[in-house]
Every structure is written in structure tokens, then in C-alpha cells.
Enzyme design. Structure first.
Site, PDB file in Angstrom:
ATOM      1  N   SER A  14      14.961  60.745  51.044  1.00  9.77           N
ATOM      2  CA  SER A  14      15.062  61.968  51.719  1.00  9.77           C
ATOM      3  C   SER A  14      14.404  61.895  53.081  1.00  9.77           C
ATOM      4  O   SER A  14      13.351  61.249  53.098  1.00  9.77           O
ATOM      5  CB  SER A  14      14.718  63.129  50.879  1.00  9.77           C
ATOM      6  OG  SER A  14      14.612  64.235  51.952  1.00  9.77           O
ATOM      7  N   TYR A  27       8.021  67.234  46.509  1.00  8.75           N
ATOM      8  CA  TYR A  27       9.313  66.777  46.663  1.00  8.75           C
ATOM      9  C   TYR A  27       9.071  65.693  47.687  1.00  8.75           C
ATOM     10  O   TYR A  27       9.675  64.445  47.532  1.00  8.75           O
ATOM     11  CB  TYR A  27      10.114  67.749  47.239  1.00  8.75           C
ATOM     12  CG  TYR A  27      11.539  67.142  47.442  1.00  8.75           C
ATOM     13  CD1 TYR A  27      12.743  66.942  46.522  1.00  8.75           C
ATOM     14  CD2 TYR A  27      12.223  67.049  48.827  1.00  8.75           C
ATOM     15  CE1 TYR A  27      13.855  66.216  46.901  1.00  8.75           C
ATOM     16  CE2 TYR A  27      13.350  66.297  49.114  1.00  8.75           C
ATOM     17  CZ  TYR A  27      14.200  66.296  48.007  1.00  8.75           C
ATOM     18  OH  TYR A  27      15.413  65.559  48.491  1.00  8.75           O
ATOM     19  N   LYS A  31       9.864  61.626  47.155  1.00 11.25           N
ATOM     20  CA  LYS A  31      10.542  60.703  48.022  1.00 11.25           C
ATOM     21  C   LYS A  31       9.964  59.926  48.871  1.00 11.25           C
ATOM     22  O   LYS A  31      10.467  58.684  49.164  1.00 11.25           O
ATOM     23  CB  LYS A  31      11.440  61.790  48.886  1.00 11.25           C
ATOM     24  CG  LYS A  31      12.211  62.675  48.281  1.00 11.25           C
ATOM     25  CD  LYS A  31      13.224  61.752  47.506  1.00 11.25           C
ATOM     26  CE  LYS A  31      14.233  62.668  46.368  1.00 11.25           C
ATOM     27  NZ  LYS A  31      15.329  61.927  45.751  1.00 11.25           N
TER      28      LYS A  31
END
Length: 125
Positions: A14, A27, A31
Site C-alpha cells: 500500500s 496497517y 505494509k
């Protein structure tokens, strides 16, 4: 793949793995880990003709759009350099390219890094 001396590994990361995302440290960190893993394994397997890459999309249109819209969140004013949200097919096309023979000399980088803003950014206006 190692025994065959041929293969492709394509991870999905991401843009937040590069830039972070307020309120999403877990998160963003996961990533970033995918990106680091991709680059490291690319170096380890390069001599065996196995390429390793990652695609790092930003905000794309998907099934959660309505829920995000209810909270009033939207892409930031800088938006995407193309002036539109990404589509799932955009990511699929990048993955298909990286899996193809045409990408046989690409390993390690994260070639699709969207410049889109976070869907969770709140901007006045």
C-alpha cells in the site's frame, strides 16, 4: 521456483507503507514490512531468475466506498495525478505485467505507487 530457476512473486502492499497514515500505524507498519520483505527477497532470489515485486496502490474504488462516504471522508485535494480514483483493474493490470515475460528484468522495486490521498483524510471545503 528456486529449483526451477524461474518464477515471479508479486506482493500487494500500500502507498501507506511508504507515507504512513494517521490512526493506522498498524496497517502502515505491516505494509512497510511487505515492502521491505519484497526488496530483501528480491535480492536473495535474483540469481535464481525469480523476480520479486510489490504493487502499492493508494485509494481505489471498492466495496467499502459507501461506508467511507457516510463518514464524510474523501480523497484529499491533491487527489491522484490522473484526476480519478484507481480501479481494481488498474492493480490487476500492474500485477499481470509484473508476472509477464516483459517484466523479466524488474525485481525489487514497487513500480505501482499511487499518488492518491487517503480516503480517510478530512479536508475543509
Amino acid at each position: 521456483m528456486i529449483k526451477a530457476h524461474r518464477g515471479r512473486i508479486i506482493n500487494i502492499a500500500s502507498v501507506f507503507g511508504f507515507d504512513g497514515q494517521p490512526g493506522q500505524a498498524n496497517y502502515s507498519a505491516s505494509k512497510a514490512g511487505v515492502i521491505g520483505l519484497t526488496r530483501t527477497v528480491a535480492r536473495e532470489l535474483a540469481g535464481r531468475n525469480v523476480t520479486v515485486n510489490a504493487v502499492a496502490p493508494g485509494f481505489h474504488r471498492h466495496r467499502h466506498d459507501r461506508r467511507v462516504g457516510r463518514r464524510g471522508a474523501r480523497p484529499g485535494p491533491e487527489g491522484d495525478s490522473l484526476g480519478r480514483l484507481g480501479q481494481p483493474q488498474d492493480v490487476a493490470d500492474a500485477v499481470l505485467f509484473l508476472a509477464s515475460e516483459a517484466a523479466g528484468f524488474i525485481t525489487g522495486p514497487c513500480p505501482l505507487r499511487s499518488t492518491e490521498a487517503s480516503p480517510y483524510s478530512q479536508h475543509a471545503g
